[in-house]
Motif scaffolding. Structure first.
Motif, PDB file in Angstrom:
ATOM      1  N   GLY A  86      13.266 -38.091 -27.116  1.00 29.12           N
ATOM      2  CA  GLY A  86      12.116 -37.348 -27.604  1.00 29.12           C
ATOM      3  C   GLY A  86      12.527 -35.976 -28.077  1.00 29.12           C
ATOM      4  N   GLY A  87      11.560 -35.143 -28.350  1.00 31.72           N
ATOM      5  CA  GLY A  87      11.833 -33.788 -28.804  1.00 31.72           C
ATOM      6  C   GLY A  87      10.538 -33.041 -29.035  1.00 31.72           C
ATOM      7  N   SER A  88       9.937 -32.534 -27.958  1.00 32.56           N
ATOM      8  CA  SER A  88       8.661 -31.826 -28.081  1.00 32.56           C
ATOM      9  C   SER A  88       8.601 -30.638 -27.145  1.00 32.56           C
ATOM     10  N   LEU A  89       7.886 -29.626 -27.603  1.00 35.00           N
ATOM     11  CA  LEU A  89       7.513 -28.502 -26.747  1.00 35.00           C
ATOM     12  C   LEU A  89       6.116 -28.793 -26.206  1.00 35.00           C
ATOM     13  N   TRP A  90       5.971 -28.764 -24.883  1.00 35.91           N
ATOM     14  CA  TRP A  90       4.653 -28.947 -24.256  1.00 35.91           C
ATOM     15  C   TRP A  90       4.197 -27.627 -23.663  1.00 35.91           C
ATOM     16  N   VAL A  91       2.947 -27.273 -23.901  1.00 34.96           N
ATOM     17  CA  VAL A  91       2.400 -26.022 -23.374  1.00 34.96           C
ATOM     18  C   VAL A  91       1.106 -26.335 -22.622  1.00 34.96           C
ATOM     19  N   PHE A  92       0.989 -25.788 -21.408  1.00 39.41           N
ATOM     20  CA  PHE A  92      -0.142 -26.092 -20.521  1.00 39.41           C
ATOM     21  C   PHE A  92      -0.893 -24.819 -20.137  1.00 39.41           C
ATOM     22  N   LYS A  93      -2.184 -24.983 -19.812  1.00 39.29           N
ATOM     23  CA  LYS A  93      -2.954 -23.900 -19.206  1.00 39.29           C
ATOM     24  C   LYS A  93      -4.145 -24.507 -18.464  1.00 39.29           C
ATOM     25  N   LEU A  94      -4.853 -23.656 -17.750  1.00 41.82           N
ATOM     26  CA  LEU A  94      -6.062 -24.129 -17.072  1.00 41.82           C
ATOM     27  C   LEU A  94      -7.212 -24.151 -18.075  1.00 41.82           C
ATOM     28  N   PRO A  95      -8.137 -25.098 -17.914  1.00 42.98           N
ATOM     29  CA  PRO A  95      -9.292 -25.120 -18.821  1.00 42.98           C
ATOM     30  C   PRO A  95     -10.079 -23.825 -18.664  1.00 42.98           C
ATOM     31  N   LYS A  96     -10.699 -23.372 -19.758  1.00 41.89           N
ATOM     32  CA  LYS A  96     -11.487 -22.123 -19.697  1.00 41.89           C
ATOM     33  C   LYS A  96     -12.797 -22.350 -18.956  1.00 41.89           C
TER      34      LYS A  96
END
Lengths: 294, 581
Positions: B570-580
């Motif tokens: 694969g080859g991806s950047l994953w970015v996470f955060k908490l829902p607003k």
């Protein structure tokens, strides 16, 4: 550094042999199977030959031109198949498995195209067993070891333990290096000067930077040929307690390129019979020795 | 709100600069970078600060809230060029910079994930990398983003446009050199090590002017070689032939292929060095300094201030490149300036970082067959002499020994993290062993060379990988998380009481930093072998990691391959955060 295997070598070989044996009825076969590697080489009018970079006298680059025994052999093989030779050099990996992967069956990760045939592959049983993606065929030379002495190198026929205190030259991490470093309780070790190539170790004698050099037979003979006025001498007697009796040098094609492998074996036999092979080696100062497995 | 204020201050500052200061490339300065461990609005260095602790004081994502973590976006590196993504993102001013396999660098919008630009290094097809086509990240400074390429070049790009500012050759790829580590910025210099094949290369560290790429100093890692400072000889590394026989130091190994850490207080750069060559240790009597060591190098002059050798006279391919992470702790009632390193050889070392003095070495893997602990007085291993692979006798291979760890290490390249909150180190480790022997003949370059044979084997029924929490003052494992496949990615820890790391099975996971309880996981679609980071943006905490299976592990077959042979690339950047809300 072995690759994950896929099935037994003999089993697959036998299966492929059966398929190609039936090629008399080629017209009935689907297109991909009909495109046998030899036929493809002939259709493209080109044999792509992989040779090691910086491997004098076998293959090296000089002023942008590839030279050497393997380079000439690649051209002769292509001529025998009546196609153009495309001889390309590659840099050696950490082991033969890497070279076979990069040069023969997969290609380089950065776009190096696989070659139809790679030269200078040891005809070694374990290597064959470990390399089921390629067929190692057409052994063309028996390699061995040699010691050369410079003009001030003393008695070249003396037991090697008497080389103690002399400047000894060898290519880093070769059998010759190990022999000089490790034999006779390691007494010669402190005198070993390391070089990046075996030919370079031999040439150091001619340049006066070493007294005794050890390398392969071909490297030694090429140095004698290339430095005729340097007063180099070749040890005639045996090299005692050497771990290797020498090895056969062969070539590798993809495992599914048996038709090409067979054609190369036939072409090589013809070159040997006509004396072309010996002449080709002699042009680089190296005496041709037929492979033991020949 | 906080973000807005900071931005206005920044614009005021730039206005002031126009009138007061000489023309200067806008962006992080060396001072910003040296102080970046506490800057939660950016990720300015590999290791999240010069010490490389990979610790963030952010707490919005914590043991209570982490279960709600969801993707904000994923950005593909695209193309056919997948394979191992070992990069750590750099985050600055609304942009995420990541390097990709095959010597690529990408800039993504940190809010939307849209690609701003992509740079593909032009590589000749003649490069045959030994160990996959990975890259471990970039360095940022001013208007530049800097990374190294597989053909051993160091390239500075304009971070807004992706255009080349300078491009320097570090070493000759035809001689077997390569480059995969993330560069480090110290005092307007780019600090970079070297890497290459097993035979004949010599390790070194270079410092280059960040604005021009010109060499300032170079320090070889093997004794006998002479360093340089501004083009002049600057003293020999060690003492000629003190621990090497003959001229073997000329080809002694000791590559610095993983880069280092920096301590601004003492102005020391800490660099680990690789294993010695040749493999067969019987042919190179002596300690073989400074292979398999940590070096402390003065950042201004490139002079070695101290060294500590973790595997003297290595015979098992235990290179010593692992990161040395400074930390402060109280030992025996005494506050100390320390540093720690989890070594390939299976031991976790704590040293006094001001002088390199040995404090402790504790086993962090299931088994170490080659040594039985370290002597606290000398700081040297108590060798198990029977476990050194034997010298070949004639045409027979040398004595085969079973060695744990395997040469891939109790820990390989993947960086550990240190939590200032728990006082624990979190080590991504692997429990595996190997049969190892010295071969009298191995074919290389079409001829007969020396060689070593290896067969890597798992040593536990249920796992190879193990994320372990190590108490550096007690030398004890506090908790462990076992993983079926080998762990190959870096670790992040936060003041939210969390530890993040990825798995080859494709998960990014979060653990309770105190107990090791798994609190959250997300399937990224390919194996995770990169290092996660976290930062705050527009009042929200983000977590990012690269996904893409590869690196050295898939190159090895046999028994261990069963745990990862079905993992897709694969080859991806994953970015996470908490829902607003």
């Amino acid at each position: 550094m072995s690759e994950p295997r896929s099935g037994g070598r003999l089993g697959r070989r036998a299966l492929l042999g059966g398929l190609f044996g039936a090629l008399g009825a080629a017209a009935l076969l689907p297109q991909p199977l009909r495109a046998a590697p030899l036929a493809r080489v002939r259709a493209e009018g080109r044999l792509r030959v992989g040779v090691y970079a910086e491997n004098r006298p076998w293959s090296w680059s000089e002023g942008g031109v590839l030279r050497g025994i393997d380079v000439d052999l690649g051209k002769a093989l292509a001529a025998a198949l009546q196609v153009r030779a495309e001889v390309v050099e590659f840099y050696a990996g950490d082991d033969l498995a890497a070279d076979l992967r990069n040069v023969v069956w997969r290609g380089g990760l950065l776009g190096f195209q696989p070659c139809d045939v790679m030269l200078h592959v040891p005809f070694d049983r374990q290597l064959m067993l470990d390399s089921d993606q390629v067929a190692i065929v057409a052994p063309y030379y028996r390699e061995g070891f040699a010691i050369l002495c410079g003009p001030d190198g003393g008695d070249c026929e003396a037991p090697p333990v008497q080389f103690r205190g002399k400047r000894l030259a060898a290519e880093t991490a070769t059998m010759s290096d190990a022999y000089l470093l490790g034999s006779f309780g390691g007494v010669l070790g402190a005198g070993v000067r390391h070089h990046t190539t075996g030919y370079g170790a031999m040439a150091a004698l001619a340049g006066g930077q070493a007294d005794v050099a050890m390398g392969t037979r071909a490297q030694a003979e090429a140095a004698l040929h290339d430095f005729p006025a340097a007063g180099l001498r070749r040890r005639r007697g045996p090299i005692p307690a050497l771990a290797s009796p020498g090895w056969d040098v062969a070539m590798a094609v993809k495992d599914n390129s048996r038709t090409l492998g067979d054609a190369l074996e036939a072409a090589l036999a013809e070159l040997a019979t006509r004396g072309d092979l010996a002449r080709l080696f002699a042009a680089h100062g190296v005496e041709w020795h037929a492979a033991l497995a020949g | 709100m906080k973000g807005t204020i900071r931005r206005s201050l920044v614009s005021l500052a730039s206005v002031a600069l126009v009138t007061a200061a000489p023309v200067r490339a806008e962006g992080p300065t060396s001072q910003d970078i040296a102080a970046s461990a506490t800057n939660t609005s950016a990720v300015l260095t590999n290791g999240m600060g010069p010490w490389g602790q990979r610790y963030s004081t952010l707490t919005q994502v914590n043991t209570a809230t982490v279960k709600g973590l969801v993707p904000a976006f994923a950005s593909s590196l695209g193309g056919e060029k997948q394979r191992g993504q070992e990069s750590q993102p750099i985050v600055y001013d609304g942009t995420i910079y990541v390097t990709g396999s095959y010597s690529r660098l990408f800039a993504f919008d940190a809010r939307t994930g849209e690609k701003k630009w992509e740079y593909n290094a032009r590589l000749t097809d003649g490069i045959m990398p030994c160990c996959d086509v990975v890259n471990r990240g970039a360095a940022i400074h001013g208007d530049k983003i800097i990374f190294a390429t597989l053909d051993a070049h160091l390239i500075a790009l304009n971070r807004n446009t992706g255009k080349v500012i300078w491009n320097k050759t570090l070493a000759d790829y035809q001689a077997g050199y390569s480059a995969t580590a993330a560069p480090m910025i110290v005092k307007d210099m780019v600090i970079y090590g070297n890497s290459g094949g097993e035979f004949g290369i010599v390790g070194s560290v270079q410092a280059r002017d960040v604005n021009t790429g010109e060499l300032i100093w170079e320090r070889p890692t093997i004794e006998g070689h002479v360093g340089t400072l501004r083009g002049q000889p600057n003293g020999m590394t060690g003492k000629l032939n003190a621990s090497w026989q003959g001229d073997m130091w000329k080809t002694g190994g000791g590559a610095t292929w993983l880069g280092g850490t920096y301590d601004p207080d003492s102005n020391l750069i800490f660099m680990g060095t690789g294993n010695p060559g040749p493999w067969n240790s019987h042919l190179r009597p002596g300690d073989n300094l400074y292979t398999s060591s940590t070096l402390a190098i003065d950042a201004d002059t490139g002079v070695i201030k101290w060294h500590f050798q973790t595997t003297p006279h290595d015979g098992w391919d235990f290179d010593g490149v692992n990161e040395f992470i400074p930390f402060d702790a109280t030992i025996g009632g005494k506050p100390m300036k320390l540093g720690a390193k989890a070594d390939r050889n299976g031991y976790f070392f704590v040293l006094d970082r001001t002088n390199g003095k040995f404090v402790s070495a504790s086993k962090f893997v299931m088994q170490t067959t080659w040594a039985n602990g370290f002597n606290p007085k000398t700081g040297r291993p108590n060798y198990n002499d029977d476990n050194r692979p034997g010298a070949p006798v004639g045409a027979e291979k040398g004595k085969v020994v079973f060695s744990s760890p395997s040469f891939l290490g109790g820990k390989n390249w993947m960086p550990m993290a240190y939590s200032q909150q728990t006082g624990l180190f979190y080590i991504p480790s692997n429990d595996w062993g190997m049969d190892i022997w010295n071969e009298p003949i191995a074919y290389k370059k079409g001829a007969a060379y020396l060689g070593a044979g290896f067969t890597i084997r798992p040593i536990a029924e249920d796992h190879i990988g193990a994320l372990r929490a190590m108490d550096p003052t007690a030398g004890k494992i506090v908790w462990e998380y076992k993983n079926k496949a080998p762990l190959w990615g870096g670790v992040l820890t936060t003041a939210g009481g969390l530890v993040f790391t990825g798995t080859p099975e494709g998960y990014l996971k979060a653990f309770d930093a105190k107990t090791g309880q798994e609190l959250w996981k997300f399937q990224t679609g390919s194996g995770v072998v990169g290092s996660p980071v976290t930062w705050q943006q527009d009042g929200e905490q983000y977590v990012a990691v690269m996904s893409g299976w590869g690196g050295a592990v898939p190159l090895w077959g046999g028994e261990v391959a069963k745990t990862f042979k079905d993992i897709s690339q694969g080859g991806s950047l994953w970015v996470f955060k908490l829902p607003k809300g």
